[in-house]
Design a protein around this motif. Structure first.
Motif, PDB file in Angstrom:
ATOM      1  N   LYS A  38     -11.797   3.948  -3.839  1.00  0.00           N
ATOM      2  CA  LYS A  38     -11.887   5.595  -3.716  1.00  0.00           C
ATOM      3  C   LYS A  38     -10.705   6.320  -3.626  1.00  0.00           C
ATOM      4  N   VAL A  39     -10.580   7.312  -4.320  1.00  0.00           N
ATOM      5  CA  VAL A  39      -9.583   8.237  -4.480  1.00  0.00           C
ATOM      6  C   VAL A  39      -9.702   9.683  -3.745  1.00  0.00           C
ATOM      7  N   LEU A  40      -8.950  10.234  -3.021  1.00  0.00           N
ATOM      8  CA  LEU A  40      -9.297  11.483  -2.450  1.00  0.00           C
ATOM      9  C   LEU A  40      -7.908  12.443  -3.315  1.00  0.00           C
ATOM     10  N   ASP A  41      -8.141  13.598  -3.920  1.00  0.00           N
ATOM     11  CA  ASP A  41      -7.364  14.164  -4.633  1.00  0.00           C
ATOM     12  C   ASP A  41      -7.230  15.632  -3.803  1.00  0.00           C
ATOM     13  N   VAL A  42      -6.412  15.715  -2.844  1.00  0.00           N
ATOM     14  CA  VAL A  42      -6.191  16.852  -1.827  1.00  0.00           C
ATOM     15  C   VAL A  42      -5.648  17.973  -2.194  1.00  0.00           C
ATOM     16  N   PHE A  57     -13.527  15.549   9.963  1.00  0.00           N
ATOM     17  CA  PHE A  57     -13.905  14.128  10.344  1.00  0.00           C
ATOM     18  C   PHE A  57     -14.448  13.101   9.340  1.00  0.00           C
ATOM     19  N   PHE A  58     -15.430  13.770   8.447  1.00  0.00           N
ATOM     20  CA  PHE A  58     -16.298  12.413   7.556  1.00  0.00           C
ATOM     21  C   PHE A  58     -15.141  12.314   6.613  1.00  0.00           C
ATOM     22  N   LEU A  59     -14.096  12.814   6.473  1.00  0.00           N
ATOM     23  CA  LEU A  59     -13.206  12.036   5.414  1.00  0.00           C
ATOM     24  C   LEU A  59     -12.393  11.290   5.990  1.00  0.00           C
ATOM     25  N   HIS A  60     -12.075  11.064   7.180  1.00  0.00           N
ATOM     26  CA  HIS A  60     -11.368  10.200   8.004  1.00  0.00           C
ATOM     27  C   HIS A  60     -11.470   8.852   7.423  1.00  0.00           C
ATOM     28  N   GLY A  61     -10.311   8.057   7.045  1.00  0.00           N
ATOM     29  CA  GLY A  61     -10.371   6.766   6.734  1.00  0.00           C
ATOM     30  C   GLY A  61     -11.227   6.182   5.793  1.00  0.00           C
ATOM     31  N   GLN A  62     -11.483   7.225   4.715  1.00  0.00           N
ATOM     32  CA  GLN A  62     -12.335   6.730   3.742  1.00  0.00           C
ATOM     33  C   GLN A  62     -11.743   6.432   2.355  1.00  0.00           C
ATOM     34  N   TYR A  63     -10.475   6.452   2.170  1.00  0.00           N
ATOM     35  CA  TYR A  63     -10.174   6.507   0.840  1.00  0.00           C
ATOM     36  C   TYR A  63      -8.766   5.452   0.847  1.00  0.00           C
ATOM     37  N   ASP A  64      -9.123   4.830  -0.240  1.00  0.00           N
ATOM     38  CA  ASP A  64      -8.062   3.690  -0.806  1.00  0.00           C
ATOM     39  C   ASP A  64      -6.658   4.387  -1.214  1.00  0.00           C
ATOM     40  N   LEU A  65      -6.813   5.696  -1.635  1.00  0.00           N
ATOM     41  CA  LEU A  65      -5.623   6.366  -2.286  1.00  0.00           C
ATOM     42  C   LEU A  65      -5.877   7.811  -2.189  1.00  0.00           C
ATOM     43  N   THR A  66      -4.825   8.312  -1.463  1.00  0.00           N
ATOM     44  CA  THR A  66      -4.841   9.882  -1.504  1.00  0.00           C
ATOM     45  C   THR A  66      -3.765  10.390  -2.175  1.00  0.00           C
ATOM     46  N   VAL A  67      -4.045  11.305  -3.121  1.00  0.00           N
ATOM     47  CA  VAL A  67      -3.169  11.974  -3.829  1.00  0.00           C
ATOM     48  C   VAL A  67      -3.016  13.585  -3.683  1.00  0.00           C
ATOM     49  N   CYS A  68      -1.687  14.145  -3.469  1.00  0.00           N
ATOM     50  CA  CYS A  68      -1.403  15.336  -3.302  1.00  0.00           C
ATOM     51  C   CYS A  68      -0.160  15.825  -3.967  1.00  0.00           C
ATOM     52  N   CYS A  69      -0.574  16.802  -5.031  1.00  0.00           N
ATOM     53  CA  CYS A  69       0.784  17.161  -6.130  1.00  0.00           C
ATOM     54  C   CYS A  69       0.482  18.750  -5.889  1.00  0.00           C
ATOM     55  N   GLN A 114      -4.694  10.768   7.588  1.00  0.00           N
ATOM     56  CA  GLN A 114      -6.108  10.829   8.064  1.00  0.00           C
ATOM     57  C   GLN A 114      -7.277  10.403   7.307  1.00  0.00           C
ATOM     58  N   ALA A 115      -7.108  10.807   5.992  1.00  0.00           N
ATOM     59  CA  ALA A 115      -8.039  10.488   5.142  1.00  0.00           C
ATOM     60  C   ALA A 115      -8.080   9.061   4.461  1.00  0.00           C
ATOM     61  N   THR A 116      -6.974   8.293   4.830  1.00  0.00           N
ATOM     62  CA  THR A 116      -6.684   7.269   3.984  1.00  0.00           C
ATOM     63  C   THR A 116      -6.838   5.986   4.802  1.00  0.00           C
ATOM     64  N   LYS A 117      -7.633   4.988   4.112  1.00  0.00           N
ATOM     65  CA  LYS A 117      -7.819   3.662   5.222  1.00  0.00           C
ATOM     66  C   LYS A 117      -6.849   3.097   5.459  1.00  0.00           C
ATOM     67  N   PRO A 118      -6.703   2.264   6.502  1.00  0.00           N
ATOM     68  CA  PRO A 118      -5.621   1.299   6.935  1.00  0.00           C
ATOM     69  C   PRO A 118      -5.181   0.428   5.743  1.00  0.00           C
ATOM     70  N   GLY A 119      -4.149   0.566   5.317  1.00  0.00           N
ATOM     71  CA  GLY A 119      -3.684  -0.537   4.403  1.00  0.00           C
ATOM     72  C   GLY A 119      -3.689   0.455   2.962  1.00  0.00           C
ATOM     73  N   GLY A 120      -4.130   1.595   2.900  1.00  0.00           N
ATOM     74  CA  GLY A 120      -4.144   2.253   1.757  1.00  0.00           C
ATOM     75  C   GLY A 120      -2.775   3.063   1.357  1.00  0.00           C
ATOM     76  N   THR A 121      -2.891   3.880   0.258  1.00  0.00           N
ATOM     77  CA  THR A 121      -1.662   4.578  -0.297  1.00  0.00           C
ATOM     78  C   THR A 121      -1.643   5.954  -0.235  1.00  0.00           C
ATOM     79  N   ILE A 122      -0.614   6.456  -0.082  1.00  0.00           N
ATOM     80  CA  ILE A 122      -0.660   8.191  -0.233  1.00  0.00           C
ATOM     81  C   ILE A 122       0.212   8.267  -1.323  1.00  0.00           C
ATOM     82  N   ILE A 123       0.289   9.125  -2.229  1.00  0.00           N
ATOM     83  CA  ILE A 123       1.133   9.436  -3.122  1.00  0.00           C
ATOM     84  C   ILE A 123       1.348  11.085  -3.114  1.00  0.00           C
ATOM     85  N   MET A 124       2.389  11.706  -3.254  1.00  0.00           N
ATOM     86  CA  MET A 124       2.610  13.004  -3.041  1.00  0.00           C
ATOM     87  C   MET A 124       3.911  13.612  -3.552  1.00  0.00           C
TER      88      MET A 124
END
Length: 208
Positions: free
Chosen positions: A53-57, A110-122, A140-150
């Protein structure tokens, strides 16, 4: 004074055409960078997994989502402050779920917290949009062990203490810096973007 939300609501119908004319490279660059690190095994990113699961913030009109979709990502959700931009993102066909009126200056719902394997913010860490602490909201939105790229605009990095803030988060064990690239393509021919990749450390179980 017009708000950022109103500005982007008004701009939404012409946004893609306008940024294309200015050679907005950020969305393609950030996704190519992501895949380069994933292919090298440096981050746990697997677009071929159906449950990845990916979140594009601050997804805007959906340019990052479309670039991710082309790389094979199947589950992409998006948030943005502007309802007008969310409507454009919907038309892109890249997203499963889209949420408007999400302000990155505040903690994510809160319902977005810890839900995503990858969070992107460009494109959001730019002057007068958000403060460096918004990085913690991406975590906050990224699962433990998940990735953020920004990305951060160079002017933003030079004006705000983003360097100091992310290092404080690393020191506190909230983030780990995987890689960064400074002065890379963002808008037109200018190398005016910095790109950052973090992982959210998996929390250690207390077995005592």
């Amino acid at each position: 004074m017009i708000s950022h939300q109103e500005r982007y609501d008004n701009w939404a119908p012409d946004y893609n055409k306008d940024v294309a004319a200015r050679n907005y490279d950020g969305p393609d660059y950030i996704v190519d960078y992501l895949m380069e690190l994933a292919d090298a095994g440096k981050i746990p990113v697997s677009p071929d997994l159906a449950d990845f699961k990916v979140l594009d913030v601050a997804c805007g009109s959906g340019l990052v989502g479309q670039a991710l979709q082309k790389k094979g990502f199947r589950h992409i959700d998006g948030t943005d402050l502007s309802q007008g931009m969310i409507a454009q993102a919907h038309h892109s066909g890249a997203y499963q779920t889209l949420m408007a009126w999400i302000d990155l200056n505040k903690p994510l719902p809160f319902f977005l917290h810890g839900q995503y394997d990858l969070t992107v913010c460009c494109g959001v860490f730019a002057l007068d949009f958000v403060e460096p602490k918004s990085l913690s909201y991406l975590a906050q939105a990224t699962k433990p062990g998940g990735t953020i790229i920004m990305s951060t605009k160079t002017t933003y990095y030079d004006t705000y203490d983003f360097d100091g803030y992310y290092k404080s988060q690393v020191d506190a064990g909230e983030l780990s810096l995987v890689d960064c690239r400074m002065n890379k393509p963002y808008l037109g021919s200018e190398a005016d973007g910095h790109y950052w990749v973090f992982t959210v450390p998996a929390k250690q179980e207390n077995t005592a």
